[in-house]
Scaffold this motif. Structure first.
Motif, PDB file in Angstrom:
ATOM      1  N   PHE A  37      45.705  40.549  29.568  1.00  0.00           N
ATOM      2  CA  PHE A  37      44.559  40.675  30.463  1.00  0.00           C
ATOM      3  C   PHE A  37      43.768  41.923  30.090  1.00  0.00           C
ATOM      4  O   PHE A  37      44.285  42.893  29.541  1.00  0.00           O
ATOM      5  CB  PHE A  37      45.033  40.752  31.914  1.00  0.00           C
ATOM      6  N   GLU A  38      42.518  41.885  30.416  1.00  0.00           N
ATOM      7  CA  GLU A  38      41.615  42.931  29.951  1.00  0.00           C
ATOM      8  C   GLU A  38      42.056  44.322  30.365  1.00  0.00           C
ATOM      9  O   GLU A  38      42.008  45.265  29.599  1.00  0.00           O
ATOM     10  CB  GLU A  38      40.196  42.651  30.469  1.00  0.00           C
ATOM     11  N   ASP A  39      42.496  44.449  31.611  1.00  0.00           N
ATOM     12  CA  ASP A  39      42.847  45.778  32.089  1.00  0.00           C
ATOM     13  C   ASP A  39      44.352  45.962  32.236  1.00  0.00           C
ATOM     14  O   ASP A  39      44.813  46.896  32.860  1.00  0.00           O
ATOM     15  CB  ASP A  39      42.151  46.058  33.433  1.00  0.00           C
ATOM     16  N   GLY A  40      45.126  45.028  31.647  1.00  0.00           N
ATOM     17  CA  GLY A  40      46.568  45.161  31.686  1.00  0.00           C
ATOM     18  C   GLY A  40      47.204  44.690  32.962  1.00  0.00           C
ATOM     19  O   GLY A  40      48.372  44.919  33.178  1.00  0.00           O
ATOM     20  N   PHE A  41      46.467  44.046  33.830  1.00  0.00           N
ATOM     21  CA  PHE A  41      47.009  43.580  35.093  1.00  0.00           C
ATOM     22  C   PHE A  41      46.760  42.090  35.252  1.00  0.00           C
ATOM     23  O   PHE A  41      45.777  41.558  34.746  1.00  0.00           O
ATOM     24  CB  PHE A  41      46.374  44.324  36.269  1.00  0.00           C
ATOM     25  N   ALA A  42      47.630  41.437  35.969  1.00  0.00           N
ATOM     26  CA  ALA A  42      47.479  40.018  36.285  1.00  0.00           C
ATOM     27  C   ALA A  42      47.476  39.891  37.796  1.00  0.00           C
ATOM     28  O   ALA A  42      48.467  40.155  38.446  1.00  0.00           O
ATOM     29  CB  ALA A  42      48.614  39.207  35.672  1.00  0.00           C
ATOM     30  N   ASN A  43      46.348  39.499  38.344  1.00  0.00           N
ATOM     31  CA  ASN A  43      46.203  39.407  39.793  1.00  0.00           C
ATOM     32  C   ASN A  43      46.516  40.726  40.487  1.00  0.00           C
ATOM     33  O   ASN A  43      47.114  40.773  41.555  1.00  0.00           O
ATOM     34  CB  ASN A  43      47.106  38.308  40.365  1.00  0.00           C
ATOM     35  N   GLY A  44      46.188  41.796  39.828  1.00  0.00           N
ATOM     36  CA  GLY A  44      46.367  43.111  40.429  1.00  0.00           C
ATOM     37  C   GLY A  44      47.733  43.712  40.215  1.00  0.00           C
ATOM     38  O   GLY A  44      48.011  44.791  40.700  1.00  0.00           O
ATOM     39  N   GLY A 801      44.980  34.454  43.286  1.00  0.00           N
ATOM     40  CA  GLY A 801      44.484  35.758  43.683  1.00  0.00           C
ATOM     41  C   GLY A 801      43.762  36.410  42.527  1.00  0.00           C
ATOM     42  O   GLY A 801      44.017  36.121  41.360  1.00  0.00           O
ATOM     43  N   GLY A 802      42.852  37.283  42.832  1.00  0.00           N
ATOM     44  CA  GLY A 802      42.099  37.936  41.779  1.00  0.00           C
ATOM     45  C   GLY A 802      41.327  39.131  42.290  1.00  0.00           C
ATOM     46  O   GLY A 802      41.529  39.587  43.418  1.00  0.00           O
ATOM     47  N   LYS A 803      40.461  39.633  41.446  1.00  0.00           N
ATOM     48  CA  LYS A 803      39.641  40.784  41.802  1.00  0.00           C
ATOM     49  C   LYS A 803      38.178  40.357  41.848  1.00  0.00           C
ATOM     50  O   LYS A 803      37.749  39.460  41.114  1.00  0.00           O
ATOM     51  CB  LYS A 803      39.823  41.907  40.772  1.00  0.00           C
ATOM     52  N   ILE A 804      37.444  41.012  42.670  1.00  0.00           N
ATOM     53  CA  ILE A 804      36.039  40.671  42.862  1.00  0.00           C
ATOM     54  C   ILE A 804      35.265  40.755  41.552  1.00  0.00           C
ATOM     55  O   ILE A 804      34.413  39.911  41.254  1.00  0.00           O
ATOM     56  CB  ILE A 804      35.391  41.611  43.908  1.00  0.00           C
ATOM     57  N   ASN A 805      35.572  41.756  40.728  1.00  0.00           N
ATOM     58  CA  ASN A 805      34.781  42.000  39.521  1.00  0.00           C
ATOM     59  C   ASN A 805      35.192  41.141  38.333  1.00  0.00           C
ATOM     60  O   ASN A 805      34.642  41.284  37.238  1.00  0.00           O
ATOM     61  CB  ASN A 805      34.858  43.480  39.132  1.00  0.00           C
ATOM     62  N   VAL A 830      39.186  31.394  43.026  1.00  0.00           N
ATOM     63  CA  VAL A 830      39.731  32.741  42.875  1.00  0.00           C
ATOM     64  C   VAL A 830      39.387  33.521  44.138  1.00  0.00           C
ATOM     65  O   VAL A 830      38.222  33.670  44.495  1.00  0.00           O
ATOM     66  CB  VAL A 830      39.158  33.448  41.636  1.00  0.00           C
ATOM     67  N   LEU A 831      40.422  33.997  44.819  1.00  0.00           N
ATOM     68  CA  LEU A 831      40.236  34.717  46.087  1.00  0.00           C
ATOM     69  C   LEU A 831      40.224  36.219  45.813  1.00  0.00           C
ATOM     70  O   LEU A 831      41.260  36.830  45.600  1.00  0.00           O
ATOM     71  CB  LEU A 831      41.359  34.351  47.058  1.00  0.00           C
ATOM     72  N   GLY A 832      39.042  36.780  45.811  1.00  0.00           N
ATOM     73  CA  GLY A 832      38.938  38.212  45.561  1.00  0.00           C
ATOM     74  C   GLY A 832      39.263  39.072  46.764  1.00  0.00           C
ATOM     75  O   GLY A 832      39.443  40.280  46.644  1.00  0.00           O
ATOM     76  N   ASP A 833      39.373  38.452  47.947  1.00  0.00           N
ATOM     77  CA  ASP A 833      39.638  39.218  49.173  1.00  0.00           C
ATOM     78  C   ASP A 833      41.084  39.082  49.620  1.00  0.00           C
ATOM     79  O   ASP A 833      41.393  39.272  50.794  1.00  0.00           O
ATOM     80  CB  ASP A 833      38.712  38.740  50.286  1.00  0.00           C
ATOM     81  N   ILE A 834      41.984  38.775  48.691  1.00  0.00           N
ATOM     82  CA  ILE A 834      43.377  38.532  49.070  1.00  0.00           C
ATOM     83  C   ILE A 834      44.065  39.806  49.552  1.00  0.00           C
ATOM     84  O   ILE A 834      45.010  39.754  50.349  1.00  0.00           O
ATOM     85  CB  ILE A 834      44.136  37.914  47.875  1.00  0.00           C
ATOM     86  N   ASN A 835      43.629  40.956  49.076  1.00  0.00           N
ATOM     87  CA  ASN A 835      44.252  42.224  49.466  1.00  0.00           C
ATOM     88  C   ASN A 835      43.533  42.910  50.620  1.00  0.00           C
ATOM     89  O   ASN A 835      43.810  44.064  50.941  1.00  0.00           O
ATOM     90  CB  ASN A 835      44.313  43.166  48.259  1.00  0.00           C
TER      91      ASN A 835
END
Length: 939
Positions: A37-44, A801-805, A830-835
């Protein structure tokens, strides 16, 4: 019921290649995506060490040379299918069979190869394809018996084919030497000398690496295509000097004369048998499947396009040759006639009389026709060289690749040494030299007329088994059989297998018998000896357990369903039956708690009664009762002993404990421990929750439920006579229609809910919530359910789950992953508001729910609090509540999303977390939702 949910939390993926029992970890999403993944994280979440290792391994493999569908498949197949037959024998076939029958012959051969190409494409797109070509495709579908026998003869056939093509090249060179008077010794020895030198040069190109071999193939294809264009251009250019050879350019009279057949010492099938070997190169691309960048895309696209192009060229040559060349010609000027009255054939109007040649065939002219017609004769000779050398080079590469895969599986003793690969491309250098030795031996014989039909039959046997593999997989209805290539049909594949067998006997009946004897002998050997049987041998076996995966092709849920009496929880039974019918095993587990010695006669009677109930209700399941001191002990017995051999369950199915808040807390602890016991025994866990509940035993006999006598009443189902014989009476009966009290509203809803999975589902969705790096059972179960007739109107939606960006990135990544799994889906959200922090109402409700279970250590002395905690470990401490607050908030937030999207998931209990705390976090996620299924695959 239009929507229901499935979820799982194990960090596993639905693997697209076979796994062995030694594999402790399945590949992560990072490995499947082939990039981190681009930033090293998967679903946060941070990458695990296994994921980091997988990403590192993926990056290290970048230096390996991989080919696309054009260079890797299309070019190779075209070179092999055209071959030397196009230049030497195609015009002879037209002279014998005529234009119409020649086209029929080409179409018949193309039908066989097209069916086989579609079957090959179906197998190649049904999961990950490794190197080994036809051997890998057949062995992974039908098992090592067929795969091993075909792999051995297919590799040998390719090795001998090298000799055939090289000898064809050498004979052409020798003819040129004879014409120029430059013969070295004699024809046979010159063929041997030239053939030996040629095969050594080809070996050098192959050993140099696949990249050099591919470049050589491109160069040879260029020459071959140029020679073909040279021929077609020549057909439009009438040259007077060529008329004595029978070439007059396009003419309607010549077309009419050559339209029908004129067999001279041949029959339709004998001519067909001569042509068909030209069509046996369709597996040239699949044979190097391990060197393709994307075999699932390259093999179908390249193979089928090559069949189409070559088929059209063969038909074009047949029509053009029949339309511009007369059937008989002497090549002598003395046949010119000025009056044109002494003959009646098409050449007469051009002033030529070839009647003296009628009824005979000049072999020398047959070989020269393409050169005569072409615009530049030497290009045809170059085309013959290109066709023979390219086919020889492709066979020289294919044979070691197939044999290497066979050696790695260690099916036959003493050949493992040839499985070793060298370099980044894992080149089978030892296999190259073995193929070179076999080819050289047959080149030195310089007479391959006897072995040639056997080789063709070896290829046809491979085609027949590939077609049969598709038919077998489709007929078995394996859940792992879901190729992304949809243009195939099981019955067409069966017809293709039969056609291949028929063609084998048409070409040469004794060679076909010999081929079948060899295949059968090798099959019997592998079946009897089973030497070094590989871990993937699972063609008829069922998944041996989640911890020992047999691979996606045969992976299926084998369920132990804790129904109690089967007719007491029909919703649980019907749901599991929906995804195990005809594809998996279902056992109805029933624990009868008793501390006394069990009444085995009564237990046996119950077994017969409930098994008959299952049969009468068309439920394909086995009733498995067990007597134990408590529920947990009985379930442990079933987890260990249920099933037989590989027909064992790998998934435990439970009903959700709706009364956990009002029942004995020890029952909750026992219930949760059942799941952990299942994980310890390498089982997956599925939990079904209905708002109305599952147990209808208190309203037995109502509605459509069959009436059975209560368990607590003494029952005698078999009356034994004095001689020990038994007679039976009906074990089940419909409830007599006596007046009954109407059900209350709650029971009526419960009864209706218990039958909802048995009804045809309307248009709706099956929602899969994918929170973290997981898969497998989560996708397999909805896929199986959606394929049933009652559920065909339901679509699969996937939520992650995911991130808004990075919502678009995550959606594309998931779509790519599902396409690799060949799972059809209607939407990905993709739910960006999961957290996001949950609403205050949810937090308040959760606090009220756990209040009775709190330790409340602030209201007592520390010593008293510790004593109470030790006596009642399910009590929730303030420290524990604070430690798991983030997790609790996440579950509460999930409940809000569940109500919005009708989805859920289940987390495993964290180490040190009390049973009450763990189960309390499960309750809010599935409160007030449609039917919910929690799924947890074994670690």
């Amino acid at each position: 019921m239009s929507e229901w949910s499935l979820q799982k939390c194990a960090s596993k993926t639905l693997n697209t290649e076979a796994q062995t029992c030694d594999a402790l970890e399945q590949p992560s999403l990072v490995l499947v995506h082939h990039e981190p993944f681009e930033d090293g994280f998967a679903n946060g979440e941070e990458l695990t060490p296994a994921e980091e290792a997988a990403a590192k391994e993926a990056s290290e493999s970048k230096g390996v040379v991989k080919f696309g569908w054009i260079k890797g498949v299309l070019v190779r197949c075209m070179l092999n299918i055209w071959g030397v037959m196009l230049f030497i024998r195609m015009t002879w076939i037209v002279g014998q069979a005529g234009i119409a029958y020649s086209c029929i012959i080409v179409v018949m051969a193309t039908v066989v190869t097209t069916i086989t190409g579609c079957s090959t494409s179906a197998i190649a797109t049904n999961g990950f394809v490794r190197g080994g070509g036809a051997y890998y495709l057949i062995s992974r579908s039908l098992g090592p018996e067929f795969g091993g026998s075909i792999g051995l003869i297919f590799a040998f056939a390719n090795a001998v084919a090298v000799a055939m093509y090289v000898v064809g090249f050498a004979e052409t060179v020798v003819e040129l030497l004879i014409n120029s008077g430059a013969l070295m010794l004699d024809e046979i020895n010159d063929v041997r000398i030239i053939g030996t030198i040629t095969v050594i040069l080809l070996l050098g190109v192959s050993v140099a690496g696949m990249e050099w071999e591919a470049k050589a193939q491109i160069f040879l294809l260029f020459i071959l295509v140029t020679a073909i264009f040279n021929y077609f251009i020549g057909t439009f250019i009438p040259v007077e000097s060529k008329e004595k050879f029978g070439f007059f350019s396009y003419d309607a009279g010549i077309l009419a004369d050559n339209f029908g057949p004129d067999f001279r010492g041949e029959t339709f099938f004998s001519v067909f048998s001569i042509f068909f070997p030209a069509a046996t190169g369709i597996l040239a691309g699949a044979n190097i499947s391990g060197d393709l960048a994307d075999p699932q895309m390259a093999i179908p696209k390249g193979t089928l396009l090559a069949i189409l192009i070559t088929g059209l060229v063969y038909i074009g040559v047949a029509i053009s040759a029949g339309a511009c060349i007369v059937r008989d010609a002497t090549g002598m000027e003395s046949n010119v006639t000025l009056s044109g009255l002494n003959c009646t054939d098409a050449a007469c109007k051009f002033g030529y009389d070839f009647t003296s040649c009628c009824g005979c065939v000049s072999e020398c002219l047959v070989l020269q026709v393409m050169s005569v017609v072409s615009g530049f004769g030497p290009l045809i000779t170059a085309g013959i060289f290109s066709a023979t050398l390219s086919s020889a080079l492709a066979s020289l590469v294919s044979a070691p690749k197939v044999f290497q895969a066979l050696c790695k599986d260690n099916i036959y003793p003493g050949i493992a040494v040839f499985g070793k690969g060298y370099g980044k491309n894992n080149e089978p250098l030892r296999g190259y030299f073995l193929t070179f030795g076999i080819a050289l031996a047959f080149i030195l014989i310089a007479e391959l007329n006897i072995i040639a039909p056997i080789i063709s039959n070896f290829f046809l046997a491979s085609y027949a088994l590939i077609n049969f593999s598709v038919f077998h997989a489709s007929l078995a209805n394996s859940p792992g059989w879901r190729p992304s290539f949809k243009y195939y049909n099981m019955w067409v594949s069966l017809a293709g297998a039969i056609l291949c067998c028929v063609v084998m006997f048409i070409i040469n009946w004794w060679a076909a018998l010999l081929t079948n004897v060899i295949v059968l002998s090798l099959y019997i050997y592998v079946s009897y000896k089973k030497p070094g049987e590989p871990d993937w041998t699972v063609r008829h076996s069922i998944k041996c357990g989640v911890g020992c995966s047999d691979g996606v092709v045969s992976s299926r849920p084998q369920c132990l369903v804790m129904t109690g009496a089967p007719n007491s929880r029909p919703a649980l039974l019907h749901l599991v039956h929906a995804f195990t019918k005809n594809v998996g095993l279902m056992l109805c587990g029933h624990v009868r708690a008793s501390s006394r010695r069990p009444n085995f006669k009564e237990l046996n009677s119950d077994m017969l009664r409930y098994q008959r109930w299952l049969l009468n209700n068309s439920s394909k399941a086995f009733y498995t009762p067990v007597v134990a001191e408590d529920l947990r002990q009985g379930t442990q017995y079933l987890l260990q002993a249920a099933g037989l051999g590989r027909l064992r369950p790998n998934t435990l199915v439970l009903g959700f404990k709706n009364d956990w808040r009002i029942g004995d807390i020890k029952d909750v602890e026992t219930y949760i421990n059942l799941m952990h016991d299942a994980f310890d025994f390498q089982y997956g866990v599925v939990i079904l929750r209905l708002r109305e509940g599952l147990d209808i035993s208190h309203i037995q006999g109502q509605g459509t439920v069959l009436y059975t006598e209560p368990l607590h009443q003494p029952v005698s189902f078999k009356q034994y006579d004095e001689d020990g014989k038994a007679h039976t009476r009906p074990l089940l009966k419909k409830e007599k229609r006596s007046p009954t009290l109407p059900l209350n509203v709650a029971d009526q809803r419960l009864l209706d809910a218990s039958q909802q999975f048995q009804q045809k589902q309307g248009k709706g969705t099956i929602d899969v919530w994918w929170l973290f790096d997981d898969g497998g059972l989560t996708l397999l179960i909805p896929y199986l359910i959606a394929n049933k007739k009652k559920w065909k109107d339901c679509k699969i939606r996937v939520f992650i789950g995911g991130k808004i960006n990075r919502i678009d990135h995550d959606r594309r990544a998931m779509a790519t992953l599902l396409s690799k799994f060949r799972i059809d889906f209607s939407d990905i959200t993709v739910l960006g508001d999961i957290n996001t922090k949950p609403k205050s109402e949810g937090l308040t409700e959760f606090a009220q729910m756990i209040e009775p279970y709190k330790l409340k250590e602030d209201d007592m002395e520390q010593e008293a609090a510790e004593k109470l905690k030790s006596e009642e470990p399910w009590r929730i401490t303030d420290n524990e509540l604070e430690l798991y607050r983030a997790k609790s908030n996440r579950q509460i937030r999930l409940n809000e999303l569940l109500k919005e999207h009708s989805m859920t998931r289940k987390d495993a209990k964290s180490p040190g977390e009390s049973q009450t705390m763990s189960w309390s976090s499960t309750e809010p996620r599935s409160q007030h939702t449609p039917p919910v299924t929690f799924i947890h695959e074994a670690h």
